[in-house]
Scaffold this motif. Structure first.
Motif, mmCIF file in Angstrom:
data_model
loop_
_atom_site.group_PDB
_atom_site.id
_atom_site.type_symbol
_atom_site.label_atom_id
_atom_site.label_comp_id
_atom_site.label_asym_id
_atom_site.label_seq_id
_atom_site.Cartn_x
_atom_site.Cartn_y
_atom_site.Cartn_z
ATOM 1 N N ARG A 78 41.067 40.077 46.011
ATOM 2 C CA ARG A 78 40.613 39.170 47.398
ATOM 3 C C ARG A 78 42.175 39.592 47.779
ATOM 4 O O ARG A 78 41.970 38.189 48.966
ATOM 5 C CB ARG A 78 39.942 38.001 46.533
ATOM 6 N N SER A 79 43.842 39.451 47.159
ATOM 7 C CA SER A 79 44.322 39.431 48.304
ATOM 8 C C SER A 79 45.068 40.790 47.543
ATOM 9 O O SER A 79 45.098 41.712 46.828
ATOM 10 C CB SER A 79 45.236 37.934 47.352
ATOM 11 N N LEU A 80 46.541 40.794 48.742
ATOM 12 C CA LEU A 80 47.262 42.559 48.349
ATOM 13 C C LEU A 80 48.208 41.717 46.942
ATOM 14 O O LEU A 80 47.896 42.791 46.495
ATOM 15 C CB LEU A 80 48.222 42.136 49.338
ATOM 16 N N LYS A 81 48.216 40.734 46.472
ATOM 17 C CA LYS A 81 48.846 40.683 44.644
ATOM 18 C C LYS A 81 48.008 40.634 43.841
ATOM 19 O O LYS A 81 48.013 41.370 42.732
ATOM 20 C CB LYS A 81 49.584 38.953 44.949
ATOM 21 N N GLN A 82 46.424 40.503 44.186
ATOM 22 C CA GLN A 82 45.645 41.260 43.332
ATOM 23 C C GLN A 82 45.038 42.307 42.697
ATOM 24 O O GLN A 82 44.793 42.821 41.901
ATOM 25 C CB GLN A 82 44.259 39.757 43.703
#
Length: 124
Positions: A78-82
């Protein structure tokens, strides 16, 4: 990591969903990004000559005994970090499982213990 495990690739495709494939003599690893579900998933595929078996990385790690239970890795993108967290965690499981794909007999046994999906030869 691919070079350290003796894998060739990547082969990239956008058919249906973005996918990257790495191969060894026995196993093909697929990394798929599902944009509609915002998830990423590693799987392994082997061809026994008569059937093709495919299983996701977490059930393989559990069947191999290198992980005790489900839920130890993330699938979220859902995000680049995830996405990075999910890719790293699943790559860790792949490294633990890869030695079990050293030969075809061991690979098939592991795939079956992991509840692999099975197709007759000629399907993918």
């Amino acid at each position: 990591m691919a070079a350290a495990l003796g894998l060739t690739g990547p082969e990239e495709t956008e058919l249906v969903m973005p996918r990257v494939t790495y191969k060894s003599a026995v196993v093909e690893y697929r990394i798929r990004l599902d944009n509609s579900e915002a998830s990423v998933e590693y799987s392994a595929k082997i061809d026994t000559g008569t059937v093709r078996l495919t299983a996701d990385i977490e059930p393989l790690a559990i069947a191999a005994g290198v992980v005790e239970k489900r839920g130890g890795i993330s699938y979220s993108a859902r995000s680049l970090k995830q996405l990075r967290k999910s890719l790293q965690g699943q790559a860790d499981y792949l490294q633990r499982v890869h030695p079990f794909f050293a030969d075809a007999a061991t690979a098939e046994s592991l795939m079956r213990r992991a509840g692999a999906r099975e197709w007759g030869n000629g399907a993918s």
